[in-house]
Design a protein around this motif. Structure first.
Motif, PDB file in Angstrom:
ATOM      1  N   GLU A 380      -6.979  -3.257   5.078  1.00 33.35           N
ATOM      2  CA  GLU A 380      -5.563  -2.400   4.841  1.00 33.35           C
ATOM      3  C   GLU A 380      -4.449  -3.528   3.772  1.00 33.35           C
ATOM      4  N   GLU A 381      -4.705  -5.130   4.199  1.00 34.22           N
ATOM      5  CA  GLU A 381      -3.945  -5.905   3.720  1.00 34.22           C
ATOM      6  C   GLU A 381      -4.688  -6.012   2.020  1.00 34.22           C
ATOM      7  N   GLN A 382      -6.364  -5.486   1.432  1.00 31.95           N
ATOM      8  CA  GLN A 382      -6.473  -5.353  -0.520  1.00 31.95           C
ATOM      9  C   GLN A 382      -6.167  -3.940   0.033  1.00 31.95           C
ATOM     10  N   ARG A 383      -5.709  -2.805   0.267  1.00 34.08           N
ATOM     11  CA  ARG A 383      -5.640  -1.711  -0.121  1.00 34.08           C
ATOM     12  C   ARG A 383      -3.882  -1.805  -1.093  1.00 34.08           C
ATOM     13  N   THR A 384      -3.585  -2.268   0.328  1.00 33.30           N
ATOM     14  CA  THR A 384      -1.837  -2.466  -0.160  1.00 33.30           C
ATOM     15  C   THR A 384      -1.320  -3.708  -1.153  1.00 33.30           C
ATOM     16  N   THR A 385      -1.943  -3.838  -1.538  1.00 32.75           N
ATOM     17  CA  THR A 385      -1.674  -4.723  -2.379  1.00 32.75           C
ATOM     18  C   THR A 385      -1.283  -4.704  -4.338  1.00 32.75           C
ATOM     19  N   SER A 386      -2.942  -3.415  -3.647  1.00 29.87           N
ATOM     20  CA  SER A 386      -2.809  -2.718  -5.594  1.00 29.87           C
ATOM     21  C   SER A 386      -2.458  -1.972  -5.288  1.00 29.87           C
ATOM     22  N   GLU A 387      -1.533  -1.361  -4.844  1.00 30.97           N
ATOM     23  CA  GLU A 387      -0.500   0.358  -4.565  1.00 30.97           C
ATOM     24  C   GLU A 387       0.406  -0.261  -5.946  1.00 30.97           C
TER      25      GLU A 387
END
Ligand code: KIV
Ligand code: ZN
Length: 506
Positions: A380-387
Protein backbone atom coordinates in the motif's frame (compact mmCIF):
# COMPACT_ATOMS: atom_id res chain seq x y z
CA UNK A 1 25.53 -29.49 -15.06
CA UNK A 2 24.61 -27.46 -18.13
CA UNK A 3 22.82 -24.18 -17.47
CA UNK A 4 19.46 -23.05 -18.86
CA UNK A 5 19.28 -19.34 -19.69
CA UNK A 6 16.23 -17.79 -18.06
CA UNK A 7 14.72 -15.07 -20.26
CA UNK A 8 12.01 -13.20 -18.41
CA UNK A 9 9.35 -11.41 -20.45
CA UNK A 10 7.09 -10.27 -17.58
CA UNK A 11 7.62 -6.63 -18.59
CA UNK A 12 6.79 -7.27 -22.24
CA UNK A 13 4.56 -10.33 -22.89
CA UNK A 14 3.41 -10.28 -19.24
CA UNK A 15 2.37 -6.67 -19.53
CA UNK A 16 0.42 -7.54 -22.70
CA UNK A 17 -2.11 -9.34 -20.48
CA UNK A 18 -5.44 -7.51 -20.51
CA UNK A 19 -5.45 -4.99 -17.65
CA UNK A 20 -1.75 -5.46 -16.81
CA UNK A 21 -0.52 -1.95 -17.59
CA UNK A 22 2.48 -0.87 -15.52
CA UNK A 23 3.93 2.60 -15.22
CA UNK A 24 7.63 3.33 -15.75
CA UNK A 25 8.56 3.36 -12.06
CA UNK A 26 6.72 0.08 -11.50
CA UNK A 27 8.56 -1.48 -14.44
CA UNK A 28 11.89 -0.33 -13.06
CA UNK A 29 11.10 -1.76 -9.64
CA UNK A 30 10.13 -5.12 -11.13
CA UNK A 31 13.28 -5.10 -13.31
CA UNK A 32 15.45 -4.48 -10.23
CA UNK A 33 13.79 -7.41 -8.48
CA UNK A 34 14.27 -9.63 -11.57
CA UNK A 35 17.96 -8.74 -11.46
CA UNK A 36 18.06 -9.80 -7.79
CA UNK A 37 16.27 -13.01 -8.70
CA UNK A 38 19.17 -13.78 -11.07
CA UNK A 39 17.28 -13.63 -14.38
CA UNK A 40 19.80 -13.83 -17.27
CA UNK A 41 17.83 -11.76 -19.78
CA UNK A 42 15.08 -9.22 -19.04
CA UNK A 43 12.85 -8.41 -22.00
CA UNK A 44 12.04 -4.88 -20.88
CA UNK A 45 9.55 -3.86 -23.55
CA UNK A 46 8.68 -3.13 -27.16
CA UNK A 47 10.16 0.36 -27.72
CA UNK A 48 8.41 1.25 -30.99
CA UNK A 49 4.98 0.40 -29.56
CA UNK A 50 4.71 3.59 -27.45
CA UNK A 51 6.84 6.45 -26.08
CA UNK A 52 6.20 5.06 -22.57
CA UNK A 53 7.62 1.66 -23.51
CA UNK A 54 10.64 3.33 -25.09
CA UNK A 55 11.28 5.34 -21.95
CA UNK A 56 10.89 2.31 -19.68
CA UNK A 57 13.32 0.19 -21.73
CA UNK A 58 15.90 3.03 -21.79
CA UNK A 59 15.62 3.57 -18.05
CA UNK A 60 15.92 -0.14 -17.23
CA UNK A 61 18.88 -0.44 -19.64
CA UNK A 62 20.68 2.28 -17.69
CA UNK A 63 19.79 1.11 -14.19
CA UNK A 64 19.97 -2.69 -14.32
CA UNK A 65 23.50 -3.95 -14.85
CA UNK A 66 23.69 -7.65 -13.99
CA UNK A 67 21.06 -8.97 -16.45
CA UNK A 68 21.06 -8.56 -20.23
CA UNK A 69 18.40 -6.07 -21.29
CA UNK A 70 16.42 -6.99 -24.37
CA UNK A 71 14.14 -4.87 -26.57
CA UNK A 72 11.57 -6.46 -28.87
CA UNK A 73 10.94 -5.26 -32.40
CA UNK A 74 9.01 -6.19 -35.52
CA UNK A 75 11.21 -7.13 -38.46
CA UNK A 76 11.35 -3.62 -39.89
CA UNK A 77 14.09 -1.00 -40.03
CA UNK A 78 12.36 1.66 -37.89
CA UNK A 79 11.53 -0.82 -35.13
CA UNK A 80 15.09 -2.12 -35.05
CA UNK A 81 16.58 1.38 -34.93
CA UNK A 82 14.21 2.34 -32.12
CA UNK A 83 14.98 -0.87 -30.19
CA UNK A 84 18.68 -0.07 -30.40
CA UNK A 85 18.13 3.53 -29.27
CA UNK A 86 16.33 2.16 -26.20
CA UNK A 87 18.81 -0.56 -25.16
CA UNK A 88 22.09 1.01 -26.16
CA UNK A 89 22.79 2.21 -22.60
CA UNK A 90 22.71 -1.35 -21.23
CA UNK A 91 25.77 -3.21 -19.99
CA UNK A 92 24.61 -6.23 -22.04
CA UNK A 93 22.09 -5.11 -24.69
CA UNK A 94 20.06 -7.50 -26.85
CA UNK A 95 17.71 -6.86 -29.79
CA UNK A 96 14.91 -9.38 -30.35
CA UNK A 97 13.44 -9.39 -33.86
CA UNK A 98 10.25 -11.32 -34.62
CA UNK A 99 8.38 -12.17 -37.80
CA UNK A 100 5.51 -14.57 -38.47
CA UNK A 101 6.34 -17.95 -40.00
CA UNK A 102 3.10 -19.95 -40.24
CA UNK A 103 1.14 -20.01 -43.51
CA UNK A 104 -1.96 -18.86 -41.67
CA UNK A 105 -0.13 -15.65 -40.64
CA UNK A 106 1.65 -15.23 -43.98
CA UNK A 107 -1.51 -15.60 -46.09
CA UNK A 108 -4.05 -13.74 -43.95
CA UNK A 109 -2.02 -11.25 -41.98
CA UNK A 110 1.25 -10.42 -43.76
CA UNK A 111 0.09 -11.27 -47.29
CA UNK A 112 3.67 -12.26 -48.15
CA UNK A 113 5.26 -15.36 -49.63
CA UNK A 114 7.56 -17.64 -47.63
CA UNK A 115 10.55 -16.46 -49.67
CA UNK A 116 9.77 -12.81 -48.97
CA UNK A 117 9.49 -13.49 -45.23
CA UNK A 118 12.73 -15.49 -45.25
CA UNK A 119 14.52 -12.62 -46.98
CA UNK A 120 13.20 -10.04 -44.52
CA UNK A 121 14.17 -12.21 -41.53
CA UNK A 122 17.71 -12.45 -42.86
CA UNK A 123 17.97 -8.73 -43.71
CA UNK A 124 16.53 -7.53 -40.42
CA UNK A 125 18.80 -9.75 -38.32
CA UNK A 126 21.73 -8.38 -40.33
CA UNK A 127 20.52 -4.82 -39.63
CA UNK A 128 20.24 -5.48 -35.87
CA UNK A 129 23.67 -7.13 -35.95
CA UNK A 130 25.21 -3.84 -37.12
CA UNK A 131 24.21 -2.38 -33.77
CA UNK A 132 24.84 -5.21 -31.35
CA UNK A 133 26.33 -8.68 -31.24
CA UNK A 134 23.54 -10.21 -29.15
CA UNK A 135 20.62 -10.64 -31.58
CA UNK A 136 17.64 -12.94 -31.08
CA UNK A 137 15.19 -13.95 -33.77
CA UNK A 138 11.71 -15.49 -33.33
CA UNK A 139 9.71 -17.05 -36.17
CA UNK A 140 6.29 -16.26 -34.71
CA UNK A 141 3.66 -19.04 -34.61
CA UNK A 142 6.43 -21.58 -35.28
CA UNK A 143 4.45 -24.45 -33.75
CA UNK A 144 1.82 -24.12 -36.53
CA UNK A 145 4.34 -23.58 -39.33
CA UNK A 146 5.76 -26.28 -41.55
CA UNK A 147 8.87 -27.65 -39.77
CA UNK A 148 10.97 -27.62 -42.99
CA UNK A 149 10.26 -23.92 -43.40
CA UNK A 150 11.27 -23.29 -39.77
CA UNK A 151 14.54 -25.13 -40.48
CA UNK A 152 15.23 -22.84 -43.46
CA UNK A 153 14.52 -19.72 -41.38
CA UNK A 154 16.67 -20.89 -38.45
CA UNK A 155 19.59 -21.60 -40.78
CA UNK A 156 19.23 -18.25 -42.57
CA UNK A 157 19.03 -16.09 -39.45
CA UNK A 158 22.00 -17.86 -37.82
CA UNK A 159 23.98 -17.18 -40.99
CA UNK A 160 22.89 -13.55 -40.76
CA UNK A 161 24.23 -13.32 -37.19
CA UNK A 162 21.45 -14.36 -34.77
CA UNK A 163 23.01 -15.63 -31.55
CA UNK A 164 19.69 -16.94 -30.16
CA UNK A 165 16.83 -18.40 -32.18
CA UNK A 166 13.61 -18.61 -30.25
CA UNK A 167 10.84 -21.02 -31.25
CA UNK A 168 7.47 -19.63 -30.10
CA UNK A 169 4.29 -21.57 -29.52
CA UNK A 170 2.50 -18.26 -29.98
CA UNK A 171 -1.06 -19.50 -29.60
CA UNK A 172 -0.40 -22.29 -27.06
CA UNK A 173 -1.35 -24.98 -29.59
CA UNK A 174 1.53 -27.43 -29.17
CA UNK A 175 1.54 -30.76 -27.33
CA UNK A 176 4.76 -31.61 -25.43
CA UNK A 177 5.85 -34.59 -27.50
CA UNK A 178 5.17 -32.82 -30.79
CA UNK A 179 6.86 -29.57 -29.68
CA UNK A 180 9.85 -31.56 -28.41
CA UNK A 181 10.11 -33.16 -31.87
CA UNK A 182 10.16 -29.70 -33.46
CA UNK A 183 13.09 -28.70 -31.23
CA UNK A 184 14.95 -31.99 -31.74
CA UNK A 185 14.39 -31.64 -35.51
CA UNK A 186 16.21 -28.30 -35.50
CA UNK A 187 19.33 -29.90 -34.02
CA UNK A 188 19.10 -32.82 -36.45
CA UNK A 189 18.37 -30.90 -39.65
CA UNK A 190 19.80 -27.40 -39.38
CA UNK A 191 23.52 -27.64 -40.11
CA UNK A 192 24.52 -24.46 -38.23
CA UNK A 193 22.15 -24.96 -35.22
CA UNK A 194 25.14 -25.45 -32.92
CA UNK A 195 26.23 -21.85 -33.55
CA UNK A 196 23.23 -20.33 -31.71
CA UNK A 197 21.26 -20.92 -28.54
CA UNK A 198 17.90 -22.51 -29.33
CA UNK A 199 15.20 -21.00 -27.12
CA UNK A 200 11.49 -21.68 -26.55
CA UNK A 201 8.57 -19.37 -25.77
CA UNK A 202 5.34 -21.15 -24.85
CA UNK A 203 1.85 -19.82 -24.22
CA UNK A 204 -0.62 -21.51 -21.92
CA UNK A 205 -3.87 -21.68 -23.94
CA UNK A 206 -4.11 -25.43 -23.34
CA UNK A 207 -2.40 -25.29 -19.94
CA UNK A 208 0.74 -26.86 -21.45
CA UNK A 209 3.22 -23.96 -21.49
CA UNK A 210 5.45 -25.31 -18.71
CA UNK A 211 5.22 -28.91 -19.98
CA UNK A 212 6.18 -27.79 -23.50
CA UNK A 213 9.09 -25.73 -22.16
CA UNK A 214 10.42 -28.60 -20.04
CA UNK A 215 10.11 -31.06 -22.92
CA UNK A 216 12.11 -28.63 -25.06
CA UNK A 217 14.98 -28.38 -22.61
CA UNK A 218 15.11 -32.18 -22.61
CA UNK A 219 15.47 -31.99 -26.38
CA UNK A 220 18.31 -29.45 -26.32
CA UNK A 221 16.79 -25.96 -25.94
CA UNK A 222 19.04 -23.90 -23.70
CA UNK A 223 16.96 -20.75 -23.19
CA UNK A 224 13.43 -20.64 -21.81
CA UNK A 225 11.20 -17.56 -22.09
CA UNK A 226 8.77 -17.17 -19.23
CA UNK A 227 7.01 -14.73 -16.91
CA UNK A 228 6.51 -14.36 -13.17
CA UNK A 229 3.24 -15.97 -12.07
CA UNK A 230 2.78 -17.06 -15.71
CA UNK A 231 1.08 -13.77 -16.61
CA UNK A 232 0.81 -12.82 -20.27
CA UNK A 233 -1.28 -12.51 -23.39
CA UNK A 234 -4.61 -14.47 -23.10
CA UNK A 235 -4.03 -17.51 -20.83
CA UNK A 236 -0.48 -16.32 -20.17
CA UNK A 237 3.06 -17.54 -20.69
CA UNK A 238 5.07 -20.37 -19.13
CA UNK A 239 5.59 -19.57 -15.48
CA UNK A 240 9.19 -18.84 -14.45
CA UNK A 241 8.82 -20.21 -10.94
CA UNK A 242 7.37 -23.52 -12.13
CA UNK A 243 10.10 -24.08 -14.73
CA UNK A 244 12.92 -23.13 -12.38
CA UNK A 245 11.63 -25.22 -9.49
CA UNK A 246 10.97 -28.24 -11.74
CA UNK A 247 14.57 -28.08 -12.99
CA UNK A 248 15.88 -27.67 -9.43
CA UNK A 249 13.63 -30.17 -7.65
CA UNK A 250 14.06 -32.79 -10.38
CA UNK A 251 17.73 -32.18 -11.13
CA UNK A 252 18.07 -35.98 -10.92
CA UNK A 253 15.92 -36.11 -14.08
CA UNK A 254 17.00 -33.00 -16.01
CA UNK A 255 20.66 -32.78 -14.95
CA UNK A 256 20.44 -29.04 -15.61
CA UNK A 257 20.67 -25.89 -13.55
CA UNK A 258 19.79 -22.15 -13.70
CA UNK A 259 21.26 -18.94 -12.28
CA UNK A 260 18.07 -18.18 -10.34
CA UNK A 261 18.30 -17.40 -6.62
CA UNK A 262 15.14 -19.34 -5.77
CA UNK A 263 14.82 -17.66 -2.36
CA UNK A 264 13.75 -14.50 -4.25
CA UNK A 265 10.85 -16.25 -6.03
CA UNK A 266 8.09 -15.58 -3.50
CA UNK A 267 8.99 -11.92 -3.12
CA UNK A 268 9.12 -11.43 -6.90
CA UNK A 269 5.75 -13.14 -7.28
CA UNK A 270 4.18 -10.85 -4.65
CA UNK A 271 5.69 -7.75 -6.21
CA UNK A 272 4.42 -8.60 -9.71
CA UNK A 273 0.99 -9.45 -8.34
CA UNK A 274 0.84 -6.16 -6.41
CA UNK A 275 2.03 -4.03 -9.31
CA UNK A 276 -0.08 -5.60 -12.04
CA UNK A 277 -3.11 -6.12 -9.83
CA UNK A 278 -3.31 -9.78 -10.94
CA UNK A 279 -4.04 -11.95 -7.93
CA UNK A 280 -2.25 -15.30 -7.71
CA UNK A 281 -4.75 -18.17 -7.57
CA UNK A 282 -4.53 -20.00 -4.20
CA UNK A 283 -3.69 -23.37 -5.77
CA UNK A 284 -1.00 -21.95 -8.09
CA UNK A 285 2.10 -24.18 -8.02
CA UNK A 286 5.07 -22.78 -6.04
CA UNK A 287 3.64 -19.35 -5.10
CA UNK A 288 -0.08 -19.89 -4.42
CA UNK A 289 -1.30 -19.36 -0.85
CA UNK A 290 -2.12 -23.08 -0.56
CA UNK A 291 0.98 -24.42 -2.30
CA UNK A 292 2.57 -25.46 1.00
CA UNK A 293 -0.55 -25.82 3.17
CA UNK A 294 -1.57 -29.24 4.42
CA UNK A 295 -5.20 -29.62 5.35
CA UNK A 296 -5.99 -33.30 5.62
CA UNK A 297 -5.26 -35.05 8.92
CA UNK A 298 -3.15 -37.79 7.37
CA UNK A 299 -0.98 -35.26 5.52
CA UNK A 300 -0.53 -33.13 8.65
CA UNK A 301 0.44 -36.22 10.61
CA UNK A 302 3.06 -37.11 7.97
CA UNK A 303 4.45 -33.57 7.83
CA UNK A 304 4.89 -33.44 11.61
CA UNK A 305 6.76 -36.75 11.56
CA UNK A 306 8.90 -35.98 8.54
CA UNK A 307 8.24 -33.06 6.17
CA UNK A 308 9.40 -35.02 3.08
CA UNK A 309 6.40 -37.37 3.44
CA UNK A 310 4.18 -34.83 1.69
CA UNK A 311 6.48 -31.93 0.77
CA UNK A 312 8.74 -32.20 -2.29
CA UNK A 313 10.19 -28.70 -1.74
CA UNK A 314 11.07 -26.81 1.41
CA UNK A 315 8.99 -23.58 1.33
CA UNK A 316 12.12 -21.68 2.43
CA UNK A 317 13.85 -22.52 -0.88
CA UNK A 318 11.35 -20.30 -2.66
CA UNK A 319 11.61 -17.62 0.01
CA UNK A 320 8.38 -18.25 1.89
CA UNK A 321 9.21 -16.97 5.36
CA UNK A 322 9.40 -19.70 7.98
CA UNK A 323 8.87 -17.53 11.04
CA UNK A 324 5.41 -17.55 12.56
CA UNK A 325 6.31 -14.59 14.79
CA UNK A 326 3.59 -11.96 14.96
CA UNK A 327 4.20 -8.32 15.76
CA UNK A 328 1.93 -6.12 17.88
CA UNK A 329 1.60 -2.58 19.16
CA UNK A 330 4.53 -2.98 21.53
CA UNK A 331 6.91 -4.04 18.75
CA UNK A 332 9.49 -1.38 18.03
CA UNK A 333 11.43 -0.17 15.00
CA UNK A 334 14.09 -2.82 15.43
CA UNK A 335 11.67 -5.78 15.45
CA UNK A 336 9.78 -4.31 12.48
CA UNK A 337 13.03 -3.77 10.53
CA UNK A 338 14.12 -7.37 11.22
CA UNK A 339 10.77 -8.72 10.12
CA UNK A 340 10.93 -6.70 6.89
CA UNK A 341 14.41 -8.04 6.20
CA UNK A 342 13.22 -11.60 6.76
CA UNK A 343 10.40 -11.00 4.32
CA UNK A 344 12.99 -9.82 1.77
CA UNK A 345 12.29 -6.06 1.81
CA UNK A 346 15.25 -3.70 1.67
CA UNK A 347 13.50 -0.34 2.12
CA UNK A 348 15.24 3.03 2.02
CA UNK A 349 15.25 4.93 5.35
CA UNK A 350 12.43 7.18 4.11
CA UNK A 351 10.28 4.25 2.93
CA UNK A 352 11.03 2.41 6.16
CA UNK A 353 9.82 5.34 8.27
CA UNK A 354 6.59 5.57 6.28
CA UNK A 355 6.03 1.82 6.54
CA UNK A 356 6.75 1.92 10.28
CA UNK A 357 4.18 4.68 10.81
CA UNK A 358 1.63 2.64 8.85
CA UNK A 359 2.54 -0.42 10.92
CA UNK A 360 1.99 1.46 14.19
CA UNK A 361 -1.39 2.72 12.99
CA UNK A 362 -2.35 -0.82 12.04
CA UNK A 363 -1.10 -2.29 15.33
CA UNK A 364 -3.38 0.17 17.16
CA UNK A 365 -6.38 -1.28 15.34
CA UNK A 366 -5.29 -4.91 15.16
CA UNK A 367 -3.88 -6.99 18.01
CA UNK A 368 -1.64 -9.24 15.96
CA UNK A 369 0.16 -8.01 12.86
CA UNK A 370 1.12 -10.98 10.68
CA UNK A 371 3.48 -11.33 7.71
CA UNK A 372 0.54 -11.04 5.31
CA UNK A 373 -0.50 -7.75 6.99
CA UNK A 374 3.06 -6.42 6.64
CA UNK A 375 3.24 -7.41 2.96
CA UNK A 376 -0.08 -5.68 2.40
CA UNK A 377 0.90 -2.48 4.17
CA UNK A 378 4.28 -2.23 2.41
CA UNK A 379 2.49 -2.74 -0.92
CA UNK A 380 0.00 0.00 0.00
CA UNK A 381 2.87 2.37 0.84
CA UNK A 382 4.59 1.56 -2.46
CA UNK A 383 1.38 2.21 -4.37
CA UNK A 384 0.87 5.60 -2.79
CA UNK A 385 4.41 6.90 -3.30
CA UNK A 386 4.06 6.93 -7.10
CA UNK A 387 0.53 8.33 -7.25
CA UNK A 388 -0.66 11.52 -8.96
CA UNK A 389 -3.93 12.01 -7.06
CA UNK A 390 -3.83 11.17 -3.38
CA UNK A 391 -6.78 10.44 -1.07
CA UNK A 392 -6.68 12.93 1.78
CA UNK A 393 -10.07 12.57 3.54
CA UNK A 394 -13.17 10.51 3.11
CA UNK A 395 -16.51 10.54 4.84
CA UNK A 396 -19.47 8.36 3.97
CA UNK A 397 -22.98 8.06 5.26
CA UNK A 398 -25.12 5.07 4.35
CA UNK A 399 -27.66 2.63 5.75
CA UNK A 400 -30.93 0.98 4.80
CA UNK A 401 -32.97 4.24 5.01
CA UNK A 402 -30.74 7.16 4.02
CA UNK A 403 -29.36 8.05 0.61
CA UNK A 404 -25.72 6.94 0.39
CA UNK A 405 -23.57 10.06 0.35
CA UNK A 406 -19.80 10.52 0.15
CA UNK A 407 -17.58 13.54 0.72
CA UNK A 408 -14.07 13.21 -0.68
CA UNK A 409 -10.95 15.36 -0.43
CA UNK A 410 -8.07 14.70 -2.80
CA UNK A 411 -4.62 16.19 -3.26
CA UNK A 412 -4.12 16.89 -6.96
CA UNK A 413 -0.78 16.41 -8.80
CA UNK A 414 -0.01 20.16 -8.43
CA UNK A 415 -0.61 20.01 -4.66
CA UNK A 416 -4.04 21.66 -4.84
CA UNK A 417 -6.65 20.39 -2.39
CA UNK A 418 -9.87 19.34 -4.18
CA UNK A 419 -13.13 18.48 -2.43
CA UNK A 420 -16.58 17.40 -3.56
CA UNK A 421 -19.52 15.24 -2.53
CA UNK A 422 -21.95 12.96 -4.37
CA UNK A 423 -24.86 10.59 -3.94
CA UNK A 424 -24.81 7.00 -5.12
CA UNK A 425 -26.65 3.71 -5.15
CA UNK A 426 -24.40 2.57 -2.29
CA UNK A 427 -21.39 3.93 -0.37
CA UNK A 428 -18.80 2.78 -2.93
CA UNK A 429 -20.81 4.17 -5.84
CA UNK A 430 -21.15 7.50 -3.98
CA UNK A 431 -17.37 7.65 -3.42
CA UNK A 432 -16.64 6.85 -7.05
CA UNK A 433 -19.11 9.51 -8.23
CA UNK A 434 -17.46 12.11 -5.98
CA UNK A 435 -13.99 11.16 -7.21
CA UNK A 436 -15.19 11.30 -10.83
CA UNK A 437 -16.41 14.85 -10.28
CA UNK A 438 -12.93 15.81 -9.08
CA UNK A 439 -10.72 13.90 -11.52
CA UNK A 440 -12.99 14.02 -14.56
CA UNK A 441 -11.65 11.04 -16.51
CA UNK A 442 -14.40 9.01 -18.21
CA UNK A 443 -14.17 5.28 -17.46
CA UNK A 444 -16.34 2.27 -16.74
CA UNK A 445 -15.93 0.08 -13.69
CA UNK A 446 -15.89 -3.53 -14.93
CA UNK A 447 -14.84 -5.51 -11.86
CA UNK A 448 -14.83 -5.02 -8.12
CA UNK A 449 -13.80 -7.55 -5.48
CA UNK A 450 -12.90 -7.47 -1.79
CA UNK A 451 -10.89 -10.05 0.12
CA UNK A 452 -9.46 -10.14 3.57
CA UNK A 453 -5.69 -10.49 3.88
CA UNK A 454 -5.88 -12.57 7.06
CA UNK A 455 -8.58 -14.17 9.19
CA UNK A 456 -10.47 -12.27 11.88
CA UNK A 457 -12.89 -9.38 12.17
CA UNK A 458 -10.03 -6.86 12.40
CA UNK A 459 -8.35 -8.12 9.21
CA UNK A 460 -7.07 -5.79 6.48
CA UNK A 461 -9.44 -5.74 3.51
CA UNK A 462 -7.91 -5.62 0.04
CA UNK A 463 -10.00 -4.25 -2.81
CA UNK A 464 -9.17 -5.06 -6.41
CA UNK A 465 -10.94 -3.20 -9.19
CA UNK A 466 -10.73 -3.04 -12.97
CA UNK A 467 -11.80 0.01 -14.95
CA UNK A 468 -11.93 0.49 -18.69
CA UNK A 469 -11.22 3.59 -20.73
CA UNK A 470 -10.95 3.79 -24.54
CA UNK A 471 -10.89 -0.01 -24.79
CA UNK A 472 -7.93 -0.39 -22.38
CA UNK A 473 -8.33 -1.90 -18.91
CA UNK A 474 -6.54 -0.71 -15.78
CA UNK A 475 -6.40 -2.44 -12.43
CA UNK A 476 -6.33 -0.75 -9.05
CA UNK A 477 -5.72 -2.01 -5.55
CA UNK A 478 -6.23 -0.58 -2.11
CA UNK A 479 -5.82 -1.99 1.37
CA UNK A 480 -7.19 -0.79 4.71
CA UNK A 481 -8.88 -2.18 7.79
CA UNK A 482 -11.93 -0.21 6.57
CA UNK A 483 -13.09 -1.68 3.25
CA UNK A 484 -14.84 1.54 2.24
CA UNK A 485 -11.52 3.39 2.53
CA UNK A 486 -9.81 0.48 0.70
CA UNK A 487 -12.39 0.87 -2.10
CA UNK A 488 -11.60 4.57 -2.47
CA UNK A 489 -7.85 3.86 -2.50
CA UNK A 490 -8.30 1.15 -5.15
CA UNK A 491 -10.25 3.50 -7.41
CA UNK A 492 -7.67 6.27 -7.07
CA UNK A 493 -4.91 3.71 -7.74
CA UNK A 494 -6.66 2.63 -10.99
CA UNK A 495 -7.23 6.26 -12.05
CA UNK A 496 -3.58 7.09 -11.37
CA UNK A 497 -2.52 4.19 -13.60
CA UNK A 498 -4.92 5.30 -16.31
CA UNK A 499 -3.61 8.87 -16.18
CA UNK A 500 0.04 7.74 -16.15
CA UNK A 501 -0.56 5.48 -19.18
CA UNK A 502 -2.30 8.30 -21.08
CA UNK A 503 0.53 10.67 -20.23
CA UNK A 504 3.18 8.13 -21.32
CA UNK A 505 1.32 7.55 -24.61
CA UNK A 506 1.65 11.30 -25.24
O1 KIV B 1 4.22 -15.37 -28.51
C1 KIV B 1 5.03 -14.93 -29.34
O2 KIV B 1 5.20 -15.45 -30.45
C2 KIV B 1 5.79 -13.74 -28.97
C3 KIV B 1 6.91 -13.37 -29.87
C4 KIV B 1 7.04 -11.91 -30.02
C5 KIV B 1 8.18 -14.01 -29.41
O3 KIV B 1 5.55 -13.18 -27.94
ZN1 ZN C 1 4.41 -14.47 -26.56
Amino acid sequence: MERIIIFDTTLRDGEQAAGGTLNIQEKLEIARQLEKLGVDVIEAGFPISSPGDFEAVSLIAKEVRASSICALTHANPDGIDRAWEAVKGAEQPRIHVFLSASDIHLVYQLKKSRDEVLQSARDMVARAKKYVDDVEFSPMDASRAEPEYIHRIVEAVIDAGATTVNIPDTVGYAIPDEFGELIAGIFQRVPNAGRAIISVHCHDDLGLAVANSLESVKRGARQVECTINGIGERAGNASLEEIVMAIKTRSDFFDLTTNIDTTQIYKTSRLVSEMTGFAVQPNKAIVGANAFRHESGIHQDGIIKMSKTYEIMDPRTVGIPSSKLVLGKLSGRHAFRERLAELGYGLSEEDFSRAFTAFKELADKKKKVTDKDIESLVAEEQRTTSEMYHLDRLQVSCGDRGIPTAAVRLIAPDGQVLADAALGTGPVDAIYQAINRLVGVPNVLTEFSVKSVTEGIDAIGEVLIIIESDGVTYTGRGADTDIIVASAKAYINALNRLLAAKRAAG
